[in-house]
Motif scaffolding. Structure first.
Motif, short mmCIF file in Angstrom:
data_model
loop_
_atom_site.label_atom_id
_atom_site.label_comp_id
_atom_site.label_asym_id
_atom_site.label_seq_id
_atom_site.Cartn_x
_atom_site.Cartn_y
_atom_site.Cartn_z
N GLY A 1 0.98 -1.33 -0.10
CA GLY A 1 0.18 0.38 0.08
C GLY A 1 0.55 1.12 -0.18
N LEU A 2 2.20 1.16 0.75
CA LEU A 2 2.87 2.53 0.99
C LEU A 2 3.74 2.55 -0.56
CD1 LEU A 2 4.06 4.79 2.45
CD2 LEU A 2 6.14 2.25 3.08
N ILE A 3 4.04 1.43 -1.32
CA ILE A 3 5.02 1.32 -2.34
C ILE A 3 3.81 2.16 -4.00
CG2 ILE A 3 5.53 0.38 -4.38
CD1 ILE A 3 6.87 -1.79 -2.31
N ALA A 4 2.16 1.49 -3.42
CA ALA A 4 1.23 2.52 -4.81
C ALA A 4 0.99 3.40 -4.29
CB ALA A 4 -0.10 1.58 -4.70
N GLU A 5 1.17 3.66 -2.96
CA GLU A 5 0.63 5.60 -2.31
C GLU A 5 1.41 6.42 -3.15
OE1 GLU A 5 -0.94 8.13 -0.92
OE2 GLU A 5 -1.81 6.51 -0.97
N ARG A 6 3.13 6.37 -2.52
CA ARG A 6 4.44 7.21 -2.99
C ARG A 6 4.79 7.39 -4.10
NH1 ARG A 6 8.94 8.26 0.68
NH2 ARG A 6 9.09 9.07 -1.28
N ASN A 7 4.02 6.19 -5.31
CA ASN A 7 4.09 5.96 -6.49
C ASN A 7 2.68 7.02 -7.13
OD1 ASN A 7 6.21 4.34 -7.96
ND2 ASN A 7 5.38 3.47 -5.92
N GLY B 1 1.30 -5.20 -10.53
CA GLY B 1 2.26 -7.22 -9.95
C GLY B 1 1.94 -6.76 -8.66
N LEU B 2 1.68 -5.28 -7.85
CA LEU B 2 1.76 -5.80 -6.15
C LEU B 2 0.39 -5.99 -5.71
CD1 LEU B 2 1.88 -1.95 -6.17
CD2 LEU B 2 4.15 -4.54 -5.27
N SER B 3 0.29 -6.35 -4.28
CA SER B 3 -1.15 -7.23 -4.19
C SER B 3 -2.53 -6.43 -3.56
CB SER B 3 -0.54 -8.04 -2.50
OG SER B 3 -0.40 -6.65 -1.53
N CYS C 1 -3.41 -1.70 -22.05
CA CYS C 1 -2.43 -1.62 -21.43
C CYS C 1 -0.95 -2.18 -21.09
CB CYS C 1 -3.46 -2.21 -20.43
SG CYS C 1 -4.71 -1.44 -19.74
N THR C 2 -0.13 -1.05 -21.73
CA THR C 2 1.11 -1.11 -21.97
C THR C 2 1.97 -0.68 -21.14
OG1 THR C 2 1.50 -0.04 -23.51
CG2 THR C 2 1.44 -2.08 -24.47
N PRO C 3 2.49 -1.65 -20.77
CA PRO C 3 3.38 -1.59 -19.39
C PRO C 3 4.87 0.43 -19.68
CG PRO C 3 4.62 -3.44 -19.16
CD PRO C 3 3.59 -3.26 -21.35
N LEU D 1 -5.14 -1.91 -12.20
CA LEU D 1 -5.89 -2.74 -11.26
C LEU D 1 -6.49 -4.10 -11.41
CD1 LEU D 1 -8.23 -0.29 -8.69
CD2 LEU D 1 -6.56 -1.74 -8.13
N ARG D 2 -5.91 -4.31 -13.32
CA ARG D 2 -6.05 -5.60 -13.94
C ARG D 2 -6.19 -7.05 -13.51
NH1 ARG D 2 -4.31 -6.15 -19.59
NH2 ARG D 2 -2.84 -5.17 -19.01
N ASP D 3 -4.44 -7.15 -12.94
CA ASP D 3 -4.23 -8.64 -12.54
C ASP D 3 -4.63 -8.99 -10.99
OD1 ASP D 3 -2.83 -8.73 -15.08
OD2 ASP D 3 -0.84 -7.36 -14.75
N ILE D 4 -5.05 -7.10 -10.92
CA ILE D 4 -5.14 -7.34 -9.28
C ILE D 4 -6.89 -8.15 -9.01
CG2 ILE D 4 -4.78 -6.31 -6.78
CD1 ILE D 4 -3.44 -4.56 -8.17
N ALA D 5 -7.59 -7.61 -10.28
CA ALA D 5 -9.40 -7.76 -9.85
C ALA D 5 -8.89 -9.48 -10.74
CB ALA D 5 -9.16 -6.95 -11.20
N SER D 6 -8.15 -9.74 -11.32
CA SER D 6 -8.34 -10.82 -12.17
C SER D 6 -7.82 -12.32 -11.16
CB SER D 6 -7.71 -11.11 -12.98
OG SER D 6 -7.00 -12.39 -13.43
N SER D 7 -7.37 -12.02 -10.28
CA SER D 7 -6.60 -12.87 -9.26
C SER D 7 -7.78 -13.07 -8.23
CB SER D 7 -5.63 -12.43 -8.53
OG SER D 7 -5.46 -10.90 -7.50
N LEU D 8 -8.14 -11.85 -7.59
CA LEU D 8 -9.56 -11.97 -6.48
C LEU D 8 -10.67 -12.51 -7.06
CD1 LEU D 8 -9.12 -8.22 -4.67
CD2 LEU D 8 -7.94 -10.92 -4.52
N GLU D 9 -11.15 -12.60 -8.62
CA GLU D 9 -12.37 -13.03 -9.54
C GLU D 9 -12.50 -14.03 -9.10
OE1 GLU D 9 -14.64 -12.07 -13.29
OE2 GLU D 9 -12.66 -12.08 -13.65
N GLY D 10 -13.79 -14.76 -8.78
CA GLY D 10 -13.89 -16.23 -8.50
C GLY D 10 -13.40 -16.94 -7.38
N ASP D 11 -12.50 -15.36 -6.71
CA ASP D 11 -11.90 -17.17 -5.00
C ASP D 11 -13.05 -16.85 -4.16
OD1 ASP D 11 -10.50 -18.09 -3.65
OD2 ASP D 11 -8.80 -15.86 -3.25
N GLU D 12 -13.16 -17.75 -3.94
CA GLU D 12 -13.89 -18.69 -2.60
C GLU D 12 -13.30 -18.64 -1.19
OE1 GLU D 12 -17.51 -20.54 -3.75
OE2 GLU D 12 -18.29 -19.14 -5.30
#
Length: 539
Positions: A433-439, A456-458, A517-519, A477-488
């Motif tokens: 969260g600190l990394i994202a905030e500073r960036n 690639g952050l959590s 969404c290219t880096p 947020l695309r990859d983070i949302a994909s990792s959380l999607e459907g996770d019960e």
């Protein structure tokens, strides 16, 4: 004068056996066994394991099998509670007293297990779990010295086999002498479990809301998970019994005494350290010149760029701090110690070195801050900066020990507490969260951001990344949302960071349609060269 030989018959008539060694002769005691460091730290056999410890160990194993198979979160703290009770019951039965430092280590270890319940990132969770095991070993051993602080975790591994044997003997003795008392307890547990299952199923079928409540609270255990659940059961049982065996009969690591080094003459000892102090003083003078005179003059003289000056020196200063601690340790080992004059000399020389090292620590942190302002914060950068901060705290503790005395300050324990507290704070502040905030702040200030790194952050980074404008927000947020999607994941294996991220994503969603969404890796002026491409997030 020569003695007359004695024939074998005379020896036999005297009752001696010709071929028997001297130690086996009647009336002679065998020589005492040779004491080694291993026999010196070995404890006496513990008292029989109490029944309360056996039940607590069983509860730890059952909870491990039911809860730990779905991930890490609050479940780790839930499992740690009966494991702690197992060790407590065993220690009380062995006659050990609960001392204040035992409470400090135990409460600190449980506090570290709060980090997995709050943070989704795996790296602070790993650090917190390892540190919690270390504090638990200190609580079980009650160590005070450096050998005890460093080697206590090995005492837990040493108790794995003896802990199982100890528990089996205690269980067999109780089963053999109970005369029917064990069977009623087992029948009572079986009847209670059967009633819960039958009536719980009936009520769940009668009301959908109650079925949802039961489904969210009760772990979902399938037949295919059987082997994995059995492994977790065994690990929980073995771990709890090892902790109980250690609490009842810990290895005496504090009996290991390090021999002090041979004291050196004053000139032989002090001259190298005085030269080192002069070198540190010259370096710190340059740092003060840069601080007050500005970076432009230094950069023009050295030919370095702003980022190169900030990046190049940090690692060297970090190593300088580490090596200084090694030098202080060796200097204390060989310090002259004839009287008050020697003590004054040691405190003066080493105190000056510690003060100058603190300036080096401040310079290293300043360089890291400059580099983060230029290129943003990353996991590696925040980790090494936290490490440098802790090293500075260790130097302050060493200075305090030089003033009030290492024994009064309890320096080994103080450094262990500072390390555990640092890991706890590191996890609670949410590094991702600190990394994202500073960036995000850097993007708002400069318009530069690296989406390819941030995605690639959590899930801990979602609240900060949610402030980005579209389409950067959705791309980050695309990859983070994909990792959380459907996770019960069940409630006990979900962190607060993941729950908060789900709420934000469910409320606002993401949309990347029409965007590649290219880096984005933004070149920063003259910091990049066509022959020397430098990824700003590699360091």
């Amino acid at each position: 004068m020569d003695k007359a030989p004695i024939d074998a018959g005379a020896r036999a008539r005297a009752g001696a056996v010709p071929w028997a060694p001297a130690m086996a002769q009647p009336g002679l005691r065998p020589p005492p066994p040779v004491e080694t460091w291993l026999t010196r730290i070995r404890p006496h056999p513990p008292a029989p394991i109490p029944a309360a410890a056996l039940w607590s160990a069983l509860a730890t194993a059952v909870l491990s099998a039911l809860l730990l198979g779905d991930g890490l979160g609050l479940n780790l703290l839930i499992v740690a509670v009966p494991a702690t009770l197992t060790a407590y019951f065993a220690a009380v039965a062995a006659g050990r007293r609960i001392r204040p430092w035992t409470v400090v280590w135990g409460v600190g270890g449980l506090a570290l297990l709060v980090v997995p319940a709050l943070r989704d990132a795996g790296w602070p969770t790993f650090l917190a779990i390892v540190s919690a095991v270390g504090l638990a070993s200190l609580a079980l051993h009650g160590s005070r010295t450096w050998p005890g602080i460093l080697f206590s975790p090995f005492g837990l591994f040493d108790s794995i086999g003896p802990g199982l044997v100890w528990a089996w003997r205690g269980l067999r003795e109780r089963a053999g002498g109970a005369q029917g008392r064990v069977a009623p307890v087992l029948r009572t547990i079986a009847v209670a479990a059967g009633l819960l299952i039958v009536f719980g199923a009936l009520f769940a079928g009668a009301d959908a809301a109650f079925a949802d409540l039961i489904g969210s609270l009760v772990p979902d255990v399938s037949v295919t998970d059987g082997p994995w659940r059995f492994v977790l059961f065994a690990l929980g049982l073995v771990g709890a019994l090892a902790a109980a065996r250690t609490a009842a009969a810990p290895l005496r690591w504090d009996s290991l005494k390090a021999r002090p080094g041979r004291p050196r003459a004053r000139l032989e000892w002090a001259l190298p350290l005085i030269v080192l102090n002069l070198l540190f003083a010259a370096f710190n003078a340059v740092q003060l010149t840069v601080l007050f005179g500005g970076y432009e003059k230094v950069l023009s003289q050295t030919g370095l760029t702003y980022a190169e000056y900030a990046r190049q020196g940090f690692w060297q200063l970090l190593w300088a701090t580490l090596l200084t601690l090694v030098v202080i340790g060796l200097a204390l080992r060989w310090a002259p110690r004839d009287g008050a004059r020697d003590r004054t000399l040691v405190r003066s020389v080493l105190g000056t070195l510690c003060l100058l090292t603190l300036v080096v620590v401040a310079s290293a942190l300043r360089r890291m801050d400059l580099y983060v302002d230029a290129y943003g914060l990353t996991r590696l950068r925040v980790s090494v900066a936290a490490m440098e901060l802790w090293l500075g705290l260790v130097i302050v503790l060493i200075m305090a020990a030089g003033i009030v005395g290492a024994r009064r300050l309890r320096l080994p324990r103080a450094i262990a507490v500072s390390a555990a507290a640092g890991v706890l704070v590191f996890g609670l502040v949410s590094p991702d969260g600190l990394i994202a905030e500073r960036n995000v702040q850097r993007y708002e200030r400069t318009g530069k951001i690296d989406v390819g790194y941030l995605d690639g952050l959590s899930a801990d980074a979602v609240p900060a990344l949610d402030r980005l404008p579209e389409p950067l927000r959705s791309c980050a947020l695309r990859d983070i949302a994909s990792s959380l999607e459907g996770d019960e994941t069940p409630w006990y294996a979900v962190s607060r960071g993941e729950t908060r991220a789900r709420g934000i994503l469910d409320e606002r969603g993401i949309s990347v349609e029409g965007h590649a969404c290219t880096p984005q890796r933004n070149d920063i002026g003259d910091e990049f060269d066509e022959h020397d491409e430098f990824d700003e997030y590699d360091y």
